[in-house]
Design a protein around this motif. Structure first.
Motif, PDB file in Angstrom:
ATOM      1  N   ASP A  95      -1.156  -3.934   9.043  1.00 52.60           N
ATOM      2  CA  ASP A  95      -0.114  -3.618   8.064  1.00 52.60           C
ATOM      3  C   ASP A  95       1.288  -3.845   8.612  1.00 52.60           C
ATOM      4  OD1 ASP A  95      -1.801  -2.762   5.959  1.00 52.60           O
ATOM      5  OD2 ASP A  95      -2.082  -0.823   6.946  1.00 52.60           O
TER       6      ASP A  95
ATOM      7  N   THR B  50      -2.494   6.233  14.139  1.00 53.46           N
ATOM      8  CA  THR B  50      -1.458   7.205  13.837  1.00 53.46           C
ATOM      9  C   THR B  50      -0.323   7.070  14.822  1.00 53.46           C
ATOM     10  OG1 THR B  50      -2.563   8.836  15.232  1.00 53.46           O
ATOM     11  CG2 THR B  50      -3.121   8.863  12.892  1.00 53.46           C
TER      12      THR B  50
ATOM     13  N   ALA C  53       3.433   7.567   3.193  1.00 53.78           N
ATOM     14  CA  ALA C  53       3.104   8.880   3.751  1.00 53.78           C
ATOM     15  C   ALA C  53       3.422   8.946   5.242  1.00 53.78           C
ATOM     16  CB  ALA C  53       1.621   9.183   3.519  1.00 53.78           C
TER      17      ALA C  53
ATOM     18  N   ARG D 148       0.078   4.182   0.570  1.00 57.39           N
ATOM     19  CA  ARG D 148      -0.251   5.111   1.657  1.00 57.39           C
ATOM     20  C   ARG D 148       0.725   4.978   2.826  1.00 57.39           C
ATOM     21  NH1 ARG D 148      -2.459   1.584   5.212  1.00 57.39           N
ATOM     22  NH2 ARG D 148      -3.454  -0.261   4.304  1.00 57.39           N
TER      23      ARG D 148
ATOM     24  N   PRO E 202       0.830  -1.208   0.000  1.00 56.41           N
ATOM     25  CA  PRO E 202       0.000   0.000   0.000  1.00 56.41           C
ATOM     26  C   PRO E 202       0.867   1.262   0.000  1.00 56.41           C
ATOM     27  CG  PRO E 202      -0.752  -1.575   1.660  1.00 56.41           C
ATOM     28  CD  PRO E 202       0.565  -2.069   1.164  1.00 56.41           C
TER      29      PRO E 202
END
Length: 480
Positions: free
Chosen positions: A394, A474, A265, A262, A260
């Motif tokens: 993940d 996060t 980031a 993402r 992924p």
């Protein structure tokens, strides 16, 4: 799950299981080196064939890491750890009993595949087992010591094993470890329930293109060192990079991507991957350069040169069990990583002044001790933030990304640094040109480690608070 305070018996057994397997996997990257002449004589392999015995493991180890990481996320880390360990153990038996060159090379490739699956699953298991920050820091510290010590231990034991029991023993020693580890795999945390269709979510096109790109790039990087193959290597490198770009294009469009995008980031993931490439590029060639210096200028035997780097492994383990956990608690991962890379840079700078007629105690041992302290600090400092800053679904692929970066960096580092040593030697008119070329190569390795330290401060600088608990959306660390 680990509770707060000291780890219980189950958590200690989990850590022992994971870290012993880690040691064996990384030991196999170097244990072969001093046995190559014996293998060549027994199986009739020339230098090119012997190169494949080594590279088959390294290529598949690096090439299949992303697939292994995603498999751990989709199928469960315990299941994938057990499967990868079984493959690695069976492949070790095939290698130990090989009587034909192609069987040995195929077995080494299969070993690399098993290792590529095991490593991301290990990291996912650590992140989900040790959730209390202090215990997690201790666990990652011990894990990092075993990985960092593996290369040194392999170099040290390869010679004695070959001399005493023959080259098959360097593979067969994996069997009791693998069999016992598989027998105790049920002590690991159970995998979360997975729908039967989870395997269908594996990004097949991404797995094929990504793995093929990494294999081609890895082979091309290794072939650059062969002057007769550099034209082919350049063409393959271009093809590999093109295929990698196509892989990124596919991942951007995939509903369930293998990697992924993402995740990049998240600064802890992208920054750790970049810095880990430099960790590999700096430390892996250092072991090769040190062996060349000891054997070709100081006339150590292969066994003696292997034992000469054993202090690296000993210091690794001691520092990781005593100093590293407290440093992680009080300083944070990025400061530990920075310190580890700076210590590596100092060690390699020390080796860059190795004289023509050196003393082991004065010229080699101090650098080995610095390297022994710096390596585990860098390993844990660069790995833990990436794995613990993403959702636990993940964690496997995050580990795969960061470790793939180190494998690619290692290949680049070995090729570039040894090429620099060769060119420096060729262009020098000094009587001890060979040693002078090695010194220049050590200086380049030092510069790579120092660059990693600078990038750590630039990209991974956070508050000393522990990174996010596994499963949080996060990162908890806040940029300063």
């Amino acid at each position: 799950m680990a509770s707060k305070g000291a780890p219980g018996a189950r958590e200690r057994l989990i850590l022992l299981l994971i870290t012993i397997v880690e040691l064996v996997v990384f030991l196999d990257t170097t244990v072969l080196n001093v046995a190559l002449p014996s293998i060549g004589a027994d199986l009739g392999l020339d230098e090119a064939g012997l190169g494949w015995v080594t590279n088959a493991y390294l290529l598949t180890f690096g090439g299949f890491m992303l697939v292994g990481g995603r498999a751990a996320d989709l199928l469960g880390p315990r299941r994938v750890f057990a499967g990868g360990l079984t493959v690695f153990t069976v492949a070790s038996a095939l290698a130990g009993f090989a009587t034909e060159p192609m069987i040995l090379i195929a077995a080494r490739a299969l070993q690399g595949l098993g290792a590529a699956v095991v490593i991301p699953a290990q990291l996912a298991l650590l992140a989900t087992t040790f959730t209390e920050p202090g215990m997690r820091n201790r666990a990652f510290g011990v894990w990092s010591a075993m990985g960092a010590a593996g290369a040194a231990v392999g170099t040290a034991v390869g010679g004695p094993l070959t001399d005493l029991f023959g080259w098959p023993s360097i593979f067969l020693i994996n069997l009791p470890v693998g069999i016992l580890a598989v027998a105790f795999v049920r002590v690991l945390p159970p995998d979360p329930a997975r729908p039967h269709r989870a395997v269908r979510r594996l990004d097949v096109s991404g797995a094929i293109t990504g793995t093929a790109a990494l294999l081609i790039i890895g082979y091309a990087i290794g072939a650059v060192g062969d002057e007769s193959a550099r034209t082919l290597a350049g063409a393959l490198l271009a093809a590999g990079v093109t295929l990698l770009a196509f892989f990124v294009f596919l991942e951007a469009r995939s509903t369930h991507p293998l990697m992924p995008l993402r995740l990049f980031a998240i600064r802890q993931v992208s920054g750790s991957a970049l810095v880990n490439a430099l960790v590999g590029a700096a430390h892996v060639p250092t072991f090769a350069l040190l062996a060349l210096y000891l054997q070709n200028t100081q006339y150590y035997s292969p066994t003696e040169s292997g034992l000469a780097v054993l202090p690296v492994a000993v210091v690794n383990i001691v520092i990781s069990r005593t100093v590293l956990p407290y440093a992680l608690d009080r300083l944070g991962a990025w400061r530990v990583l920075t310190a580890g890379l700076l210590l590596q840079a100092l060690a390699m700078a020390w080796f860059a002044r190795l004289p023509e007629h050196g003393s082991y105690l004065i010229d080699v041992l101090p650098g080995a001790i610095l390297l022994g302290v710096g390596l585990p600090a860098a390993f844990v400092g660069v790995t833990a933030p990436a794995v613990t800053s993403v959702d636990k679904a993940d964690a496997g692929i995050a580990a795969g990304i960061v470790n793939t970066a180190q494998r690619v960096g290692s290949g680049l580092g070995v090729t570039v640094v040894l090429l620099i040593a060769e060119l420096a030697t060729r262009n020098s008119t000094a009587a001890d040109a060979y040693r002078a070329g090695l010194n220049i190569a050590f200086a380049v390795a030092s510069a790579l480690a120092a660059t990693g330290a600078v990038l750590t401060v630039a990209l991974l600088r956070t508050s000393p608070a522990p990174v996010a608990e596994p499963g949080s959306e996060t990162p908890a660390a806040v940029p300063e």
